[in-house]
Design a protein around this motif. Structure first.
Motif, PDB file in Angstrom:
ATOM      1  N   ARG A 127      27.343 -13.079   5.929  1.00 40.10           N
ATOM      2  CA  ARG A 127      28.746 -14.360   6.097  1.00 40.10           C
ATOM      3  C   ARG A 127      28.890 -14.607   7.462  1.00 40.10           C
ATOM      4  O   ARG A 127      30.180 -15.481   7.654  1.00 40.10           O
ATOM      5  CB  ARG A 127      29.923 -13.712   4.886  1.00 40.10           C
ATOM      6  CG  ARG A 127      30.051 -13.550   3.487  1.00 40.10           C
ATOM      7  CD  ARG A 127      30.979 -12.321   3.217  1.00 40.10           C
ATOM      8  NE  ARG A 127      31.269 -12.295   1.879  1.00 40.10           N
ATOM      9  CZ  ARG A 127      31.268 -11.435   0.399  1.00 40.10           C
ATOM     10  NH1 ARG A 127      32.535 -11.103   1.612  1.00 40.10           N
ATOM     11  NH2 ARG A 127      31.126 -11.659  -0.979  1.00 40.10           N
ATOM     12  N   GLN A 128      28.718 -14.086   8.225  1.00 40.93           N
ATOM     13  CA  GLN A 128      28.622 -14.003   9.754  1.00 40.93           C
ATOM     14  C   GLN A 128      28.069 -15.776   9.812  1.00 40.93           C
ATOM     15  O   GLN A 128      27.209 -15.114  10.093  1.00 40.93           O
ATOM     16  CB  GLN A 128      29.092 -13.538  10.067  1.00 40.93           C
ATOM     17  CG  GLN A 128      29.684 -11.870   9.976  1.00 40.93           C
ATOM     18  CD  GLN A 128      31.067 -11.803  10.032  1.00 40.93           C
ATOM     19  OE1 GLN A 128      31.230 -12.950  10.990  1.00 40.93           O
ATOM     20  NE2 GLN A 128      31.748 -10.898   9.041  1.00 40.93           N
ATOM     21  N   SER A 129      28.487 -16.058  10.700  1.00 37.28           N
ATOM     22  CA  SER A 129      27.689 -16.876  11.578  1.00 37.28           C
ATOM     23  C   SER A 129      28.512 -17.667  13.047  1.00 37.28           C
ATOM     24  O   SER A 129      29.300 -18.297  13.323  1.00 37.28           O
ATOM     25  CB  SER A 129      27.936 -18.287  10.341  1.00 37.28           C
ATOM     26  OG  SER A 129      27.209 -19.953  11.011  1.00 37.28           O
ATOM     27  N   ASP A 130      28.166 -16.476  14.038  1.00 35.49           N
ATOM     28  CA  ASP A 130      28.193 -16.759  15.542  1.00 35.49           C
ATOM     29  C   ASP A 130      26.766 -17.072  15.519  1.00 35.49           C
ATOM     30  O   ASP A 130      25.790 -16.577  16.131  1.00 35.49           O
ATOM     31  CB  ASP A 130      28.986 -15.803  15.942  1.00 35.49           C
ATOM     32  CG  ASP A 130      29.557 -16.361  17.218  1.00 35.49           C
ATOM     33  OD1 ASP A 130      29.073 -16.944  17.664  1.00 35.49           O
ATOM     34  OD2 ASP A 130      30.425 -15.176  17.465  1.00 35.49           O
ATOM     35  N   PRO A 131      26.358 -18.946  16.617  1.00 36.76           N
ATOM     36  CA  PRO A 131      25.092 -18.169  17.273  1.00 36.76           C
ATOM     37  C   PRO A 131      24.815 -17.166  18.208  1.00 36.76           C
ATOM     38  O   PRO A 131      23.256 -17.456  19.073  1.00 36.76           O
ATOM     39  CB  PRO A 131      24.683 -19.901  17.485  1.00 36.76           C
ATOM     40  CG  PRO A 131      25.659 -20.397  17.648  1.00 36.76           C
ATOM     41  CD  PRO A 131      27.114 -19.279  16.464  1.00 36.76           C
ATOM     42  N   GLY A 132      26.385 -17.507  19.329  1.00 40.37           N
ATOM     43  CA  GLY A 132      26.514 -16.500  19.650  1.00 40.37           C
ATOM     44  C   GLY A 132      25.876 -14.837  19.971  1.00 40.37           C
ATOM     45  O   GLY A 132      25.836 -14.377  21.160  1.00 40.37           O
ATOM     46  N   VAL A 133      26.130 -14.424  18.841  1.00 41.86           N
ATOM     47  CA  VAL A 133      25.784 -13.122  18.630  1.00 41.86           C
ATOM     48  C   VAL A 133      24.552 -12.970  17.851  1.00 41.86           C
ATOM     49  O   VAL A 133      24.082 -13.366  16.674  1.00 41.86           O
ATOM     50  CB  VAL A 133      27.067 -12.517  17.894  1.00 41.86           C
ATOM     51  CG1 VAL A 133      26.617 -11.218  16.720  1.00 41.86           C
ATOM     52  CG2 VAL A 133      28.265 -12.826  18.500  1.00 41.86           C
ATOM     53  N   GLU A 134      23.514 -11.797  18.697  1.00 45.01           N
ATOM     54  CA  GLU A 134      22.507 -11.762  17.735  1.00 45.01           C
ATOM     55  C   GLU A 134      23.196 -10.622  16.929  1.00 45.01           C
ATOM     56  O   GLU A 134      23.843  -9.889  16.290  1.00 45.01           O
ATOM     57  CB  GLU A 134      22.144 -10.773  18.512  1.00 45.01           C
ATOM     58  CG  GLU A 134      21.480 -10.266  19.856  1.00 45.01           C
ATOM     59  CD  GLU A 134      20.699  -9.742  20.564  1.00 45.01           C
ATOM     60  OE1 GLU A 134      19.570 -10.178  20.221  1.00 45.01           O
ATOM     61  OE2 GLU A 134      20.913  -8.855  21.148  1.00 45.01           O
ATOM     62  N   THR A 135      21.970 -10.917  15.813  1.00 43.91           N
ATOM     63  CA  THR A 135      22.950 -10.325  14.356  1.00 43.91           C
ATOM     64  C   THR A 135      21.386 -10.488  13.146  1.00 43.91           C
ATOM     65  O   THR A 135      19.766 -10.607  13.183  1.00 43.91           O
ATOM     66  CB  THR A 135      23.321 -12.391  13.336  1.00 43.91           C
ATOM     67  OG1 THR A 135      24.200 -12.126  14.268  1.00 43.91           O
ATOM     68  CG2 THR A 135      23.925 -11.414  12.206  1.00 43.91           C
ATOM     69  N   ALA A 158      33.009  -6.829  25.615  1.00 47.39           N
ATOM     70  CA  ALA A 158      34.170  -6.633  26.704  1.00 47.39           C
ATOM     71  C   ALA A 158      33.573  -5.548  27.931  1.00 47.39           C
ATOM     72  O   ALA A 158      33.989  -5.524  28.863  1.00 47.39           O
ATOM     73  CB  ALA A 158      34.956  -6.716  26.175  1.00 47.39           C
ATOM     74  N   ALA A 159      32.945  -4.571  27.565  1.00 50.02           N
ATOM     75  CA  ALA A 159      32.512  -3.702  28.491  1.00 50.02           C
ATOM     76  C   ALA A 159      31.489  -4.137  29.017  1.00 50.02           C
ATOM     77  O   ALA A 159      30.484  -3.096  29.485  1.00 50.02           O
ATOM     78  CB  ALA A 159      32.043  -2.552  27.398  1.00 50.02           C
ATOM     79  N   GLY A 160      30.548  -4.963  28.698  1.00 51.63           N
ATOM     80  CA  GLY A 160      29.154  -5.734  29.533  1.00 51.63           C
ATOM     81  C   GLY A 160      28.361  -5.006  28.466  1.00 51.63           C
ATOM     82  O   GLY A 160      27.149  -4.527  29.208  1.00 51.63           O
ATOM     83  N   VAL A 161      28.194  -4.018  26.996  1.00 54.37           N
ATOM     84  CA  VAL A 161      27.086  -3.733  26.077  1.00 54.37           C
ATOM     85  C   VAL A 161      26.303  -4.612  25.699  1.00 54.37           C
ATOM     86  O   VAL A 161      27.451  -5.538  24.741  1.00 54.37           O
ATOM     87  CB  VAL A 161      28.091  -2.559  25.533  1.00 54.37           C
ATOM     88  CG1 VAL A 161      26.880  -2.039  24.699  1.00 54.37           C
ATOM     89  CG2 VAL A 161      28.668  -1.544  26.422  1.00 54.37           C
ATOM     90  N   ARG A 162      25.467  -4.923  25.393  1.00 50.63           N
ATOM     91  CA  ARG A 162      24.652  -5.376  24.390  1.00 50.63           C
ATOM     92  C   ARG A 162      24.781  -5.295  23.029  1.00 50.63           C
ATOM     93  O   ARG A 162      25.585  -3.765  22.761  1.00 50.63           O
ATOM     94  CB  ARG A 162      23.146  -5.118  24.427  1.00 50.63           C
ATOM     95  CG  ARG A 162      22.543  -6.052  23.487  1.00 50.63           C
ATOM     96  CD  ARG A 162      20.704  -5.266  23.479  1.00 50.63           C
ATOM     97  NE  ARG A 162      20.005  -7.008  22.838  1.00 50.63           N
ATOM     98  CZ  ARG A 162      18.870  -6.634  22.687  1.00 50.63           C
ATOM     99  NH1 ARG A 162      18.326  -5.564  23.224  1.00 50.63           N
ATOM    100  NH2 ARG A 162      18.035  -7.215  21.544  1.00 50.63           N
ATOM    101  N   ALA A 163      25.018  -6.280  22.210  1.00 53.40           N
ATOM    102  CA  ALA A 163      25.894  -5.568  20.467  1.00 53.40           C
ATOM    103  C   ALA A 163      24.841  -6.577  19.806  1.00 53.40           C
ATOM    104  O   ALA A 163      24.457  -8.132  20.151  1.00 53.40           O
ATOM    105  CB  ALA A 163      26.871  -6.020  20.454  1.00 53.40           C
ATOM    106  N   VAL A 164      24.378  -6.015  18.353  1.00 50.44           N
ATOM    107  CA  VAL A 164      23.976  -6.654  17.409  1.00 50.44           C
ATOM    108  C   VAL A 164      24.580  -6.374  16.935  1.00 50.44           C
ATOM    109  O   VAL A 164      25.257  -5.664  15.958  1.00 50.44           O
ATOM    110  CB  VAL A 164      22.510  -5.453  17.011  1.00 50.44           C
ATOM    111  CG1 VAL A 164      21.716  -6.585  15.838  1.00 50.44           C
ATOM    112  CG2 VAL A 164      21.629  -5.952  18.164  1.00 50.44           C
ATOM    113  N   LEU A 165      25.076  -7.755  15.666  1.00 46.18           N
ATOM    114  CA  LEU A 165      26.435  -7.459  14.146  1.00 46.18           C
ATOM    115  C   LEU A 165      25.038  -7.603  12.880  1.00 46.18           C
ATOM    116  O   LEU A 165      24.043  -7.734  13.448  1.00 46.18           O
ATOM    117  CB  LEU A 165      26.821  -8.961  14.679  1.00 46.18           C
ATOM    118  CG  LEU A 165      27.902  -8.753  13.228  1.00 46.18           C
ATOM    119  CD1 LEU A 165      28.810  -7.976  13.051  1.00 46.18           C
ATOM    120  CD2 LEU A 165      27.981 -10.388  12.980  1.00 46.18           C
TER     121      LEU A 165
END
Length: 233
Positions: A210-218, A197-204
């Motif tokens: 247990r997480q599954s979101d292809p749109g999130v770097e993990t 939301a702040a425009g910052v790249r994020a790595v989970l």
């Protein structure tokens, strides 16, 4: 220079384990005072804690009110009278704060990852939600301060993750833009959504798979982080 911003609890340190140890001590204390505990009590505590923390962050509750009510309300719900619940809650909170914030350990992959990133030229920060005294106590107990360049605590910022205002305050303090920064954390809702939301790249960091979101770097471990960020360093 890339600014790598780390969540603290359950990202760099095993806060879940520290909480479990603290809760076992509190079970003994509350049972000695006639307050029923068990799964229902702690489920109510876990439900209330983030709600009351949000009210504390918003200035609606004083720190001691927030801390007391998260123990007192579950006790009343379990059948304790208000006076007993209030007195027991104050004691339970003292045990919780002392134990969960100091009887705590870094994950094995934390220091090697921090060392690799620092050697590669990254600026390292911790950005954590919580009251200042508790979060600073964790940093001290973990010996983490020499390993990072900056520590940001939500109470001191006046805003908490996932608020864009909180991320904005951190970026301003660092003198970095969103494009020069990356957030690393274990919470999709707090760390990842807030950073995005702040425009910052994020790595989970998903240690459990247990997480599954292809749109999130993990990543599954912090050991994977230096290679993932290598092109940006």
């Amino acid at each position: 220079m890339l600014s790598v911003i780390f969540d603290l609890d359950d990202t760099l340190c095993d806060y879940a384990a520290a909480r479990r140890r603290a809760k076992r001590k509190i079970d003994v204390l509350l049972s000695e005072r006639g307050v029923p505990t068990g799964p229902a009590y702690w489920a109510r505590f876990d439900e209330l804690d983030p709600v009351l923390f949000a009210r504390f962050t918003a200035g609606e509750l004083a720190l001691e009110e927030y801390r007391r009510l998260r123990f007192e309300i579950p006790a009343v719900d379990a059948g304790a009278d208000r006076a007993t619940a209030s007195a027991a809650a104050a004691q339970a909170n003292a045990v919780y704060v002392a134990s969960a914030n100091t009887d705590i350990e870094l994950f094995d992959d934390a220091l090697p990852a921090l060392g690799s990133l620092r050697a590669a030229g990254a600026e390292l920060s911790v950005f954590t939600n919580g009251p200042s005294d508790g979060q600073r106590a964790k940093i001290s107990a973990l010996g983490l301060a020499p390993c990072v360049d900056h520590v940001f605590v939500s109470e001191e910022l006046g805003a908490a993750k996932p608020s864009p205002a909180a991320f904005g305050a951190v970026l301003r303090a660092l003198g970095r833009t969103a494009r020069q920064s990356v957030m690393v954390g274990d919470s999709p809702a707090t760390d990842i959504a807030g950073a995005h939301a702040a425009g910052v790249r994020a790595v989970l960091l998903d240690r459990t798979g247990r997480q599954s979101d292809p749109g999130v770097e993990t990543i599954a471990t912090l050991a994977q982080l230096p290679r993932l960020l290598a092109s940006a360093l």
